[in-house]
Write an enzyme that holds these catalytic residues in place. Structure first.
Site, PDB file in Angstrom:
ATOM      1  N   ASN A 169       1.342  -1.045  -0.018  1.00  0.00           N
ATOM      2  CA  ASN A 169      -0.216   0.144  -0.073  1.00  0.00           C
ATOM      3  C   ASN A 169       0.759   1.528  -0.029  1.00  0.00           C
ATOM      4  O   ASN A 169       1.505   1.166   0.522  1.00  0.00           O
ATOM      5  CB  ASN A 169      -0.949   0.142   1.085  1.00  0.00           C
ATOM      6  N   TYR A 173      -0.505  10.480   4.243  1.00  0.00           N
ATOM      7  CA  TYR A 173      -0.596  10.322   5.035  1.00  0.00           C
ATOM      8  C   TYR A 173       0.488  11.475   5.929  1.00  0.00           C
ATOM      9  O   TYR A 173       1.688  11.156   6.291  1.00  0.00           O
ATOM     10  CB  TYR A 173      -0.514   9.570   6.341  1.00  0.00           C
ATOM     11  N   ARG A 174       0.046  12.593   6.382  1.00  0.00           N
ATOM     12  CA  ARG A 174       1.167  13.737   7.085  1.00  0.00           C
ATOM     13  C   ARG A 174       2.055  13.256   7.821  1.00  0.00           C
ATOM     14  O   ARG A 174       1.456  12.319   8.732  1.00  0.00           O
ATOM     15  CB  ARG A 174       0.047  15.198   7.331  1.00  0.00           C
ATOM     16  N   TRP A 187      -2.050   7.906  10.445  1.00  0.00           N
ATOM     17  CA  TRP A 187      -3.101   7.052  10.331  1.00  0.00           C
ATOM     18  C   TRP A 187      -3.698   6.734  10.788  1.00  0.00           C
ATOM     19  O   TRP A 187      -3.958   6.888  11.830  1.00  0.00           O
ATOM     20  CB  TRP A 187      -2.129   5.789  10.670  1.00  0.00           C
ATOM     21  N   GLU A 235      -1.060   1.850  -5.942  1.00  0.00           N
ATOM     22  CA  GLU A 235      -0.248   2.517  -6.812  1.00  0.00           C
ATOM     23  C   GLU A 235       0.999   2.788  -7.956  1.00  0.00           C
ATOM     24  O   GLU A 235       0.762   3.634  -8.522  1.00  0.00           O
ATOM     25  CB  GLU A 235      -0.372   4.061  -5.312  1.00  0.00           C
ATOM     26  N   ASP A 285      -5.659  21.574   8.477  1.00  0.00           N
ATOM     27  CA  ASP A 285      -5.856  20.921   7.476  1.00  0.00           C
ATOM     28  C   ASP A 285      -6.560  21.799   6.116  1.00  0.00           C
ATOM     29  O   ASP A 285      -7.129  22.525   6.177  1.00  0.00           O
ATOM     30  CB  ASP A 285      -6.510  20.110   8.455  1.00  0.00           C
TER      31      ASP A 285
END
Length: 612
Positions: A169, A173-174, A187, A235, A285
């Site tokens: 995967n 994710y920041r 996560w 991906e 965000d």
């Protein structure tokens, strides 16, 4: 067109006059954000900051900051071409004998570009830091907004492998930098990385992680795409399909994971599921609000590899429109054919920037029977990440879903409040600050389609009613300038299409309910169907700002109700006295001193006046 790496894409943009270079020293603490935000919001060029204070590496921003650049990055002339490309791939012919099957060969060749291609040597491993050499402060990670908890990696391609199945995967994710060799790993509950970590915990082992920064634009996009959980489809495969050639990967040096061979930087390490989670945030965000501090896993960086002359790509998220709006639109176009396979009456759909992805989905349908709008909306709630949608508006097939003025006119003309609106519950994005619970809240369906007799209480059925003997419902909106006053109201206006917009400085429990009751009883409500109550930081005369605030600040089950003939939307802040148990976040606003400095330095930086 496949780009070998991100620097080749930058070179193409520069040749087209779509990339600027700033050679003066610039701070990675807020200043790069302020410059980049202005450029993206005005549709300006990408920008390279060549002299970042405290780092030897340049920063590039806004690579996909327009619809046109995003299409170019993904190898198409227009983002709409992505849907045609996928539709052609999945429309395999099974009839027509040998010639019919031979017609599939070009599509099968496209599919052969899906698996990644392993290489032995890679630009991403030309320079290696190990052990004590690792120092993340040398990489120009940005602090984006004033209240951020620290610098955050905002364009990370986080790679993990399922401890049970071996499936790979990659997600975006920041990552908040915590020390020279650790970061947070954001996560969320529903993310695949969380599932991999939980499986590693049950096996009593650490979870190996690799984080690529850079690669090429197709891979950066792919990390954001909501891929369905199909074995073998990951991906790297999506990026290979978009590029038209297999994606080059190389084995990482200290973890057993494949990483992009053409990355700028790669961070290698692990997350220990037995270790206590750390406080991460706040973070400005993509909602345009700060996500409050929370606990997340800690990523330990054991090695960093990079090119000899890397560039650090980053993005910023915040008050829309931002660069992520174009990545979201790319996913819309890419997954439209798949949605149509499952729900064939869908003509088109759109997630406008004001809805920041999940808060608003507009879908147009070819309507054939009563209740079909609800059938489609509930079907969408069951499709992958569409489960997080908060408000779904369904319109007829002739309505352009990305023309929000037209959409909201359809809502007032064809959706009677109460009769054609329906609330339900389900999963909500964990970043949603207004939901009744963390990751769980109300949803709203608005049926703005042309109604069949059964839907308006007519004794006739759709079969009995003919076009010539039915009269469409009509609503005559009327805007008034004689508007009432009320406690806390700062500004208000009525629109010609039936919306009453109010900005409110809310100071007590029940204030919005009292306001709605008073306004619904006033003569000025006669030509209005929707009362939109926004907070004190909203511009009542900017529809995009109003809807962005409303959609962020409502849980539809709690905050959208029928008041007389009006549908009231309570987009003001929620108070503890009203039973709201969570802290209410701040809207993102840049520090005034940084704004002033950028104003003074704009010409010194060599930036064109038109983008100021």
């Amino acid at each position: 067109m496949a780009f070998p790496d991100i620097q080749s894409f930058m070179a193409l943009l520069e040749s087209r006059g779509e990339l600027l270079r700033v050679r003066e020293p610039v701070s990675r603490d807020l200043e790069i954000t302020e410059i980049s935000d202005r450029l993206v919001k005005k549709g300006g060029p990408a920008v390279v900051f060549e002299n970042v204070v405290g780092s030897d590496y340049p920063v590039v921003m806004g690579l996909m900051g327009t619809r046109e650049r995003t299409a170019l990055a993904l190898g198409v002339h227009d983002l709409d071409d992505l849907a045609a490309k996928v539709r052609a791939l999945i429309d395999l012919k099974g009839a027509g004998g040998l010639m019919g099957m031979l017609g599939n060969l070009p599509k099968l060749r496209d599919a052969m570009n899906l698996p990644p291609r392993r290489v032995k040597r890679a630009p991403a491993q030309e320079v290696v830091w190990r052990g004590d050499e690792v120092d993340l402060s040398k990489i120009p990670v940005l602090k984006c907004w004033p209240e951020d908890g620290g610098p955050f990696v905002t364009f990370p391609l986080v790679i993990t492998r399922d401890p049970d199945t071996g499936e790979r995967n990659m997600g975006m994710y920041r990552m908040q930098v915590m020390s020279k060799n650790t970061t947070g790993m954001h996560w969320q509950r529903h993310k695949t990385g969380t599932k991999h970590l939980e499986k590693a915990r049950k096996k009593g082992q650490k979870l190996e992680v690799a984080v690529a920064i850079g690669g090429d634009p197709a891979l950066i996009y792919a990390a954001t795409a909501p891929l369905p959980p199909i074995p073998g489809l990951d991906e790297f495969a999506l990026a290979g399909y978009l590029r038209g050639q297999r994606y080059p990967v190389v084995k990482a040096l200290t973890v057993d994971l494949d990483v992009p061979a053409n990355a700028e930087f790669v961070l290698e390490g692990y997350v220990d599921p037995q270790e206590d989670w750390v406080v991460e945030g706040p973070f400005g965000d993509h909602t345009g609000f700060y996500t409050l501090p929370d606990r997340y896993p800690l990523f330990h960086v054991t090695a960093v590899t990079m090119r000899k002359a890397p560039v650090y790509p980053a993005t910023i998220v915040g008050r829309p429109p931002m660069e992520d709006a174009y990545l979201i639109e790319a996913s819309e176009r890419l997954f439209l054919p798949a949605a149509q396979l499952i729900i064939p009456e869908i003509v088109d759909y759109h997630m406008p920037p004001a809805g920041v992805a999940h808060n608003l989905v507009v879908v147009s349908i070819k309507k054939d029977f009563p209740g079909q709008a609800y059938k489609v909306a509930n079907g969408l709630f069951g499709l992958g990440q569409m489960m997080f949608a908060k408000v779904i508006v369904v319109v007829d097939d002739h309505v352009r879903v990305n023309d929000m003025d037209a959409v909201w006119r359809e809502v007032t003309q064809k959706a009677v409040p109460g009769r054609d609106t329906l609330t339900t519950r389900g999963p909500i994005d964990v970043l949603d600050h207004s939901s009744r619970g963390w990751g769980y809240g109300g949803k709203l369906i608005i049926d703005a389609t042309t109604k069949r007799p059964e839907e308006i209480g007519s004794p006739k059925s759709s079969r009995e009613a003919q076009a010539q003997d039915t009269t469409p419902e009509t609503f005559q909106p009327r805007a008034s300038t004689d508007l009432p006053t009320f406690e806390g109201v700062l500004d208000q206006t009525q629109t010609p299409d039936g919306y009453w917009i109010v900005t409110l400085d809310k100071t007590r429990a029940g204030q919005t309910r009292d306001l709605a009751a008073a306004f619904a009883a006033h003569p000025a409500a006669a030509g209005i169907r929707h009362l939109l109550i926004a907070d004190e930081h909203t511009d009542a005369h900017d529809p995009g700002d109003v809807w962005w605030t409303i959609l962020n600040n409502i849980d539809p089950e709690r905050d959208v109700w029928l008041e007389g003939q009006l549908l009231a939307w309570d987009g003001a802040k929620k108070l503890p006295e009203e039973g709201f148990v969570r802290e209410w976040p701040l809207k993102i606003v840049m520090d005034a001193r940084v704004i002033s400095r950028v104003d003074r330095m704009w010409n010194v930086y060599g930036l064109p006046e038109q983008w100021r």
